[in-house]
Design a protein around this motif. Structure first.
Motif, PDB file in Angstrom:
ATOM      1  N   VAL A 208       0.606  -0.766  -0.023  1.00  0.00           N
ATOM      2  CA  VAL A 208      -0.067  -0.295   0.378  1.00  0.00           C
ATOM      3  C   VAL A 208       0.479   1.380  -0.035  1.00  0.00           C
ATOM      4  O   VAL A 208       2.275   1.058   0.485  1.00  0.00           O
ATOM      5  CB  VAL A 208      -0.799  -0.148   1.453  1.00  0.00           C
ATOM      6  N   LYS A 209       0.589   2.668  -0.666  1.00  0.00           N
ATOM      7  CA  LYS A 209       1.133   3.141   0.019  1.00  0.00           C
ATOM      8  C   LYS A 209       1.036   4.327   1.154  1.00  0.00           C
ATOM      9  O   LYS A 209       0.597   4.103   2.341  1.00  0.00           O
ATOM     10  CB  LYS A 209       0.527   4.254  -1.379  1.00  0.00           C
ATOM     11  N   CYS A 210       1.964   5.419   0.866  1.00  0.00           N
ATOM     12  CA  CYS A 210       2.529   5.426   2.281  1.00  0.00           C
ATOM     13  C   CYS A 210       1.677   6.364   3.415  1.00  0.00           C
ATOM     14  O   CYS A 210       1.154   5.738   4.434  1.00  0.00           O
ATOM     15  CB  CYS A 210       4.117   6.212   2.739  1.00  0.00           C
ATOM     16  N   ASP A 211       1.076   6.993   2.204  1.00  0.00           N
ATOM     17  CA  ASP A 211      -0.269   7.772   2.791  1.00  0.00           C
ATOM     18  C   ASP A 211      -1.278   7.077   3.424  1.00  0.00           C
ATOM     19  O   ASP A 211      -2.158   7.437   4.053  1.00  0.00           O
ATOM     20  CB  ASP A 211      -0.843   8.754   1.799  1.00  0.00           C
ATOM     21  N   ALA A 212      -1.321   5.678   3.098  1.00  0.00           N
ATOM     22  CA  ALA A 212      -2.503   4.640   3.881  1.00  0.00           C
ATOM     23  C   ALA A 212      -2.014   4.230   4.827  1.00  0.00           C
ATOM     24  O   ALA A 212      -3.141   3.959   5.505  1.00  0.00           O
ATOM     25  CB  ALA A 212      -2.536   3.126   2.679  1.00  0.00           C
ATOM     26  N   ILE A 213      -1.084   4.068   4.933  1.00  0.00           N
ATOM     27  CA  ILE A 213       0.338   3.759   6.340  1.00  0.00           C
ATOM     28  C   ILE A 213      -0.267   4.171   7.497  1.00  0.00           C
ATOM     29  O   ILE A 213      -0.794   3.812   8.249  1.00  0.00           O
ATOM     30  CB  ILE A 213       1.007   3.598   5.823  1.00  0.00           C
ATOM     31  N   ILE A 214      -0.340   5.761   7.010  1.00  0.00           N
ATOM     32  CA  ILE A 214      -0.252   7.187   7.488  1.00  0.00           C
ATOM     33  C   ILE A 214      -1.993   7.135   8.219  1.00  0.00           C
ATOM     34  O   ILE A 214      -1.856   7.421   9.314  1.00  0.00           O
ATOM     35  CB  ILE A 214      -0.216   8.606   7.229  1.00  0.00           C
ATOM     36  N   LEU A 215      -2.632   6.806   7.099  1.00  0.00           N
ATOM     37  CA  LEU A 215      -4.085   6.919   7.215  1.00  0.00           C
ATOM     38  C   LEU A 215      -5.101   6.250   8.412  1.00  0.00           C
ATOM     39  O   LEU A 215      -5.426   6.620   9.301  1.00  0.00           O
ATOM     40  CB  LEU A 215      -5.073   6.389   6.246  1.00  0.00           C
ATOM     41  N   ALA A 216      -4.036   4.527   8.750  1.00  0.00           N
ATOM     42  CA  ALA A 216      -4.536   3.668   9.312  1.00  0.00           C
ATOM     43  C   ALA A 216      -4.207   4.288  10.656  1.00  0.00           C
ATOM     44  O   ALA A 216      -4.282   3.499  11.717  1.00  0.00           O
ATOM     45  CB  ALA A 216      -3.275   2.678   9.043  1.00  0.00           C
ATOM     46  N   ILE A 217      -2.747   4.882  10.520  1.00  0.00           N
ATOM     47  CA  ILE A 217      -2.386   4.921  12.317  1.00  0.00           C
ATOM     48  C   ILE A 217      -3.264   6.128  12.977  1.00  0.00           C
ATOM     49  O   ILE A 217      -3.941   6.096  13.861  1.00  0.00           O
ATOM     50  CB  ILE A 217      -0.853   6.113  12.159  1.00  0.00           C
ATOM     51  N   LYS A 218      -3.919   7.106  11.732  1.00  0.00           N
ATOM     52  CA  LYS A 218      -4.766   7.882  11.972  1.00  0.00           C
ATOM     53  C   LYS A 218      -6.168   7.762  12.623  1.00  0.00           C
ATOM     54  O   LYS A 218      -6.611   7.842  13.708  1.00  0.00           O
ATOM     55  CB  LYS A 218      -5.204   9.305  11.291  1.00  0.00           C
ATOM     56  N   GLU A 219      -6.374   6.211  12.322  1.00  0.00           N
ATOM     57  CA  GLU A 219      -7.921   5.662  12.432  1.00  0.00           C
ATOM     58  C   GLU A 219      -7.805   5.348  13.687  1.00  0.00           C
ATOM     59  O   GLU A 219      -8.281   4.804  14.659  1.00  0.00           O
ATOM     60  CB  GLU A 219      -7.966   4.818  11.484  1.00  0.00           C
ATOM     61  N   TYR A 244      -5.397   0.758  -1.769  1.00  0.00           N
ATOM     62  CA  TYR A 244      -4.257   1.110  -1.655  1.00  0.00           C
ATOM     63  C   TYR A 244      -3.012   2.016  -1.166  1.00  0.00           C
ATOM     64  O   TYR A 244      -2.482   2.308  -1.152  1.00  0.00           O
ATOM     65  CB  TYR A 244      -3.339   0.271  -3.175  1.00  0.00           C
ATOM     66  N   SER A 245      -4.767   3.140  -0.608  1.00  0.00           N
ATOM     67  CA  SER A 245      -4.308   4.682  -0.505  1.00  0.00           C
ATOM     68  C   SER A 245      -5.289   5.245  -0.208  1.00  0.00           C
ATOM     69  O   SER A 245      -6.307   4.072   0.013  1.00  0.00           O
ATOM     70  CB  SER A 245      -4.264   5.262  -2.465  1.00  0.00           C
ATOM     71  N   ALA A 246      -4.450   6.242   0.427  1.00  0.00           N
ATOM     72  CA  ALA A 246      -5.720   7.283   1.165  1.00  0.00           C
ATOM     73  C   ALA A 246      -7.177   7.332  -0.059  1.00  0.00           C
ATOM     74  O   ALA A 246      -7.849   7.623   0.771  1.00  0.00           O
ATOM     75  CB  ALA A 246      -4.525   8.059   2.424  1.00  0.00           C
ATOM     76  N   GLN A 247      -6.578   7.276  -1.087  1.00  0.00           N
ATOM     77  CA  GLN A 247      -7.646   8.599  -1.510  1.00  0.00           C
ATOM     78  C   GLN A 247      -8.411   7.097  -1.645  1.00  0.00           C
ATOM     79  O   GLN A 247      -9.398   7.788  -1.572  1.00  0.00           O
ATOM     80  CB  GLN A 247      -7.126   9.104  -2.917  1.00  0.00           C
TER      81      GLN A 247
END
Length: 278
Positions: A208-219, A244-247
């Motif tokens: 997955v993209k890094c922005d998705a990992i960041i979004l998961a952390i924030k979730e 696979y992305s935050a979008q």
């Protein structure tokens, strides 16, 4: 409605699976995709059904069940003919009201109460919303005291209920975010990252993209479940859904909320029409 069970392609490269015999690999995949599987991963699966669906004889079925019990991957009850795939809920949990209501309904139909308690222990370890998952299940409700992080579960309940009331505000994420920003987000919101946590999060960068990992952390922060296991469960859910992305996640959540509201409005309209006819 048709039912589908997804099997990640990474399954075949898993260290445990690589060491299995061809017969064991097939049986393990069968356990996770057979016709009796449920959302909670506990289901009644008589051996005669296994024989019919796999083509194995009883001796082979007994042998394979025993092996996977010994491997620590499943529990099997001879009395109730129920099976529990131990890590199913860890990789297939979706924190939505409809999913949790489905799990709650399934748990109430389980005959082997020992499996329910094992399921409770796993959910507690993963910081899942216990008070909702086990609502109305008397044996487990007695364990939900103040020293079991009930405040966290109340906050989870509140967050889930809000899905029905308002649309979540979408966040804007920069494209091409690098892994350094993932580490910074983890450090600032969870705790200083350890080498093991770094490696586990780094592995997600392949999928997955890094922005998705960041979004998961924030979730995880939003749900007050600041653990790597919870972040992993979120990423696993998104990966299984092809997000696979935050979008992609934001678009999926927006569409889901829109469809949920539409279905609710249609149900209310149908109920009013029915009342009118009556």
């Amino acid at each position: 409605m048709a039912l589908y069970r997804q099997l990640q392609v990474k399954f075949w490269q898993d260290g445990f699976v690589l060491d299995l015999t061809p017969e064991e690999k097939f049986f393990y995949a069968y356990l996770m995709t057979n016709s009796k599987t449920t959302q909670c991963g506990i289901f009644e699966l008589p051996k005669r059904i296994i024989e019919m669906e796999t083509g194995y004889n009883r001796e082979t079925v007994d042998k394979l069940i025993k092996r996977f019990v010994d491997y620590g991957k499943i529990y099997y009850s001879e009395d109730t003919k129920e099976i529990m795939v131990k890590n199913w809920i860890k990789y297939n949990f979706i924190n939505s009201k409809n999913t949790i209501l489905c799990i709650n309904k399934e748990l109430k139909e389980i005959k082997n109460t020992e499996f329910v308690f094992k399921f409770y222990d796993i959910c507690r370890e993963l910081n899942y919303p216990l008070e909702i998952i086990f609502e109305g299940i008397q044996e487990v409700e007695n364990n939900l005291s103040e020293d079991t992080n009930s405040e966290i579960f109340k906050q989870n309940t509140s967050l889930i209920e809000k899905e029905e009331e308002v649309e979540e505000t979408e966040e804007t994420f920069e494209e091409n975010v690098d892994f350094k920003e993932v580490v910074n987000t983890f450090n600032n919101n969870i705790h200083p990252i350890t080498p093991i946590e770094y490696e586990k999060l780094k592995n997600w960068e392949d999928d997955v993209k890094c922005d998705a990992i960041i979004l998961a952390i924030k979730e995880a922060v939003n749900h007050n479940a600041r653990t790597l296991s919870y972040i992993n469960s979120i990423l696993n859910n998104w990966y299984n859904l092809g997000l696979y992305s935050a979008q992609a996640v934001n678009a999926y959540q927006r569409d889901w909320n829109s469809k949920n509201k539409k279905d609710k409005n249609e149900s209310m309209a149908n109920a009013e029409a029915y009342m009118y006819v009556e």
